[in-house]
Structures are given as C-alpha cells and as structure tokens.
Write a protein that holds these residues in place. Structure first.
Motif, short mmCIF file in Angstrom:
data_model
loop_
_atom_site.label_atom_id
_atom_site.label_comp_id
_atom_site.label_asym_id
_atom_site.label_seq_id
_atom_site.Cartn_x
_atom_site.Cartn_y
_atom_site.Cartn_z
N VAL A 83 0.83 -1.21 0.00
CA VAL A 83 0.00 0.00 0.00
C VAL A 83 0.86 1.25 0.00
CG1 VAL A 83 -1.93 -1.12 1.18
CG2 VAL A 83 -0.18 0.06 2.53
N SER A 89 -4.48 1.42 -3.77
CA SER A 89 -4.15 0.45 -2.72
C SER A 89 -5.24 0.38 -1.66
CB SER A 89 -2.79 0.77 -2.10
OG SER A 89 -2.75 2.06 -1.54
N ILE A 90 -5.93 1.49 -1.40
CA ILE A 90 -7.07 1.43 -0.49
C ILE A 90 -8.15 0.54 -1.08
CG2 ILE A 90 -9.00 2.81 0.42
CD1 ILE A 90 -6.99 5.05 0.97
N VAL A 93 -7.24 -3.14 -0.54
CA VAL A 93 -7.59 -3.58 0.81
C VAL A 93 -9.10 -3.81 0.89
CG1 VAL A 93 -7.64 -2.93 3.26
CG2 VAL A 93 -5.61 -2.43 1.87
N ALA A 105 -1.14 -4.97 5.59
CA ALA A 105 -0.82 -3.97 4.57
C ALA A 105 0.63 -3.53 4.79
CB ALA A 105 -1.77 -2.79 4.65
N ILE A 124 -5.94 3.06 6.36
CA ILE A 124 -5.88 1.61 6.14
C ILE A 124 -6.07 0.81 7.43
CG2 ILE A 124 -4.30 -0.24 5.43
CD1 ILE A 124 -3.45 1.66 3.12
N LEU A 131 -1.17 -2.55 9.60
CA LEU A 131 -0.28 -1.75 8.76
C LEU A 131 1.15 -1.84 9.26
CD1 LEU A 131 0.20 0.32 6.47
CD2 LEU A 131 -0.29 2.13 8.15
#
Length: 386
Positions: A83, A89-90, A93, A105, A124, A131
């Motif tokens: 990400v 990238s969001i 997810v 992530a 995220i 994360l």
C-alpha cells in the motif's frame, strides 16, 4: 515542421498520436500507418479482451483464492497488500475486507511523505487491516536515490524496485498465502501477450515494469561495488514462483478503473488535494510522496511530456475528455516548473546543493526537443501543434 524562433538553421518536428497526445519521443512508443500510437491500440485490445472476460467468473476465481488462503491456516496473516495510501491500494484492501481474513498492509516509506499522504495511509488500519511501514536504512537508501538522480536521471531507480520486491519478501518470510497487487501494467497499457494475460507477478514482469531498462539491484551492485546482500530487499525474490504464496494482480479479477477506485477510496475517508498539484490537473494522484514529482519532471526534460499528458491520454481513451479539451489541460500543466518545496526537500533528503540539483536537471534536458526563444526562455517548438 516547426521553425524555432531565433534559430533559423534548426527545424524540429514533434509527432503526436492522432488519438491521444503521446509524443513520438516517448521511449518504445510505436505508431501505425494511421498515426495511432501503440498505447491507444493496446487500449483497444484491452477493451476487446475485457468484452470477452466473464467478470463474474473471475470474481468466483478470486473467491476461491481467498477461501484457499483461509484454509492454509497461516501462522500470522492470510493476505498481504502493498500500500501507498493512494486510491488504488485502499481499493485493494477493500477487496479483502469482510471475508474473515487477517490482512497485513505493507507500506514502503522510500522517500518524502506528504501530510496528506500520511493521513490517507492512516485510513488503512482504520479500515480493518494491520499496517506495517518499512523505512530502509537511510545512509544506503539516500545514496541509491542520489545515484539514480545523478547518474541516470531517475531518483526512483531502485525505489520502484523495492516497492514491488519488499512486500513479496515479507509475504514469504511470514508464509502469507495470498498477496493482492494492483494493476498488471502489461495488460492495462500493452506488453508481451503472456505477461499481459497472467494473473501473477513474475521475474519477467518485474524486469520490465519495476526495473528501469534492466537497471535493477544486481546491476547497481555490480556497477557500484555495493554488496548484493545489502540490496536484497530491492530485488525480486525468485523463490516466490515455486512457493505456496500466490501474488496476483487485482486488475485480473476486477475491472480496473481509476475513477471507480477513487469513488471506493473516498468511502473510507481518502482525501484529495483542494487544488491540483504541480504538473497535472488531477488532485488525487501522486499526492502521498514528493520524490516522484522529481521523477516525473525528468520525463518532461528528456521526452517533452509529463504527468498531465499521461492523465489526459487515459481520460481521452476512456471517453472522459476530447482530444482538444485534453490539449488545453496539458498546455496549462505539463511543462510547469518544479516548485521550491519539492526541490528544497529533495536536496535536503539526498544532501545536494541547489546548484548541483540544477546542474543535473539541465544535463538531462534534451536539446533535440528543447530550445531557448529570443528572450532566453526554454520552450518545446511544435508542442501540441497537431
């Protein structure tokens, strides 16, 4: 053919695609007999291919991948997503949420994050994923950025490699069965048929779309005498292809559309800029990190086009802009100079003087397409005249 003011002995022709605005100076770009570029033809092929894709069946394939990942009973996480905190990238997810997965992530902090980039990245874990932010050792990494900048006119030379390679290495180390990547550039923008049709990342894909003309970690290790084991996180893990970890492109299973990804990301609090930033008319792309703006400006100097052209061509092909409307946007944004906040932060990051920065940039200006007018101002003769 365009005559250059003040230089009657020099004439230069800039050729543009008849459908989009890509110039013939773009590396590896081809034109057919109708004056249409290979990227536009690839888009036509992509549309034909997508018309023949059963997206419902692809979604079922994805569901099967997810189910298989869950039954692997991995020790820590079931799925990994590289990400940046950007809209794409969001959305990646998002595709894995509400499936009972333990999601990791991975963000590679390779440069100079912006405040809005940090804020969007924080969305995220709020979404329901773990994360992990990885910052490479700074003395070595900053030297690699400097090498890319000074010697190759590409400060992201190895950073782009690491963005793709490091999350894969994390997945292998943690025995994570599923990695969900973003778009397959070979399918979206044209590439070898076997790479374009694949749902997985491979060494062949990495060498063409992550590395710059073969200048990967092995090349840098050989050329600069840096032990390769110091650069291992910048290199594709070949053991991936024989492992139980499946690293697949989201664009294989879900129709890839920038505007749809933006819509999805906004539902999780993704924020765009109030105004477009330097070099383009979009206010939601490339806003998480600053060095990429330097990378994009090298394109302007070397090839005479920048990020606004990339975005305008995408919008032309998707029917969101006419060619004439796109020309107006590109004329206003593409050749915008770098602003001091980008340059000053980059010079501080790498340890360069402003004079050395300017010297390197000017050394990469393509004198075959750039000329000074009678007032001494740099311009591109024939810019978007056809």
């Amino acid at each position: 053919m365009s005559q250059i003011a003040g230089s009657p002995d020099i004439a230069l022709t800039l050729r543009y695609c008849r459908r989009c605005l890509l110039p013939a100076t773009k590396p590896y770009l081809t034109f057919d007999a109708d004056g249409v570029c290979g990227a536009c033809r690839a888009h036509e092929s992509k549309n034909r291919a997508e018309a023949g894709i059963d997206w419902s069946a692809r979604r079922s394939e994805f569901d099967a991948l997810v189910a298989d990942a869950k039954v692997k009973n991995a020790p820590f996480f079931d799925a990994l997503v590289p990400v940046s905190g950007g809209k794409d990238s969001i959305t990646q997810v998002h595709r894995l949420l509400d499936r009972g997965l333990r999601i990791l992530a991975v963000n590679v902090d390779y440069g100079i994050k912006t405040e809005i980039g940090r804020s969007n990245l924080a969305r995220i874990p709020a979404m329901g994923a773990n994360l992990f932010v990885y910052t490479p050792e700074q003395p070595l990494h900053r030297e690699l950025v400097r090498i890319g900048f000074e010697d190759f006119g590409d400060p992201d030379l190895l950073s782009h490699c690491m963005l793709h390679a490091f999350p894969l290495r994390v997945a292998l180390q943690f025995r994570i069965p599923l990695v969900l990547l973003g778009e397959n550039s070979a399918f979206e923008y044209g590439g070898e048929a076997d790479i374009a049709a694949s749902n997985r990342i491979t060494r062949a894909w990495f060498g063409k779309f992550a590395a710059n003309a073969g200048r990967d970690a092995r090349f840098v290790a050989r050329t600069y005498g840096i032990p390769f084991d110091k650069l291992i996180n910048y290199d594709f893990p070949d053991e991936l292809e024989t492992s139980e970890t499946r690293a697949v492109f989201a664009s294989y299973y879900f129709h890839w559309d920038s505007e749809e990804n933006l819509r999805i990301a906004k539902t999780y609090g993704f924020a765009a800029l109030a105004q477009p930033h330097d070099g383009t008319y979009r206010n939601y792309v490339g806003i998480d990190e600053k060095i990429n703006r330097i990378h994009q400006y090298f394109k302007v100097l070397k090839f005479g086009y920048g990020r606004a052209t990339d975005h305008a061509c995408e919008d032309i092909r998707n029917g969101r802009l006419t060619r004439e409307a796109a020309k107006d946007l590109v004329r206003r944004h593409d050749l915008e100079d770098l602003t001091d906040d980008y340059v000053d932060d980059f010079c501080t990051f790498v340890g360069l003087s402003r004079a050395r920065f300017d010297e390197v940039m000017e050394a990469n200006r393509n004198r075959e397409i750039w000329r000074r007018d009678n007032s001494g101002r740099w311009l591109i003769p024939g810019h978007l005249v056809d």
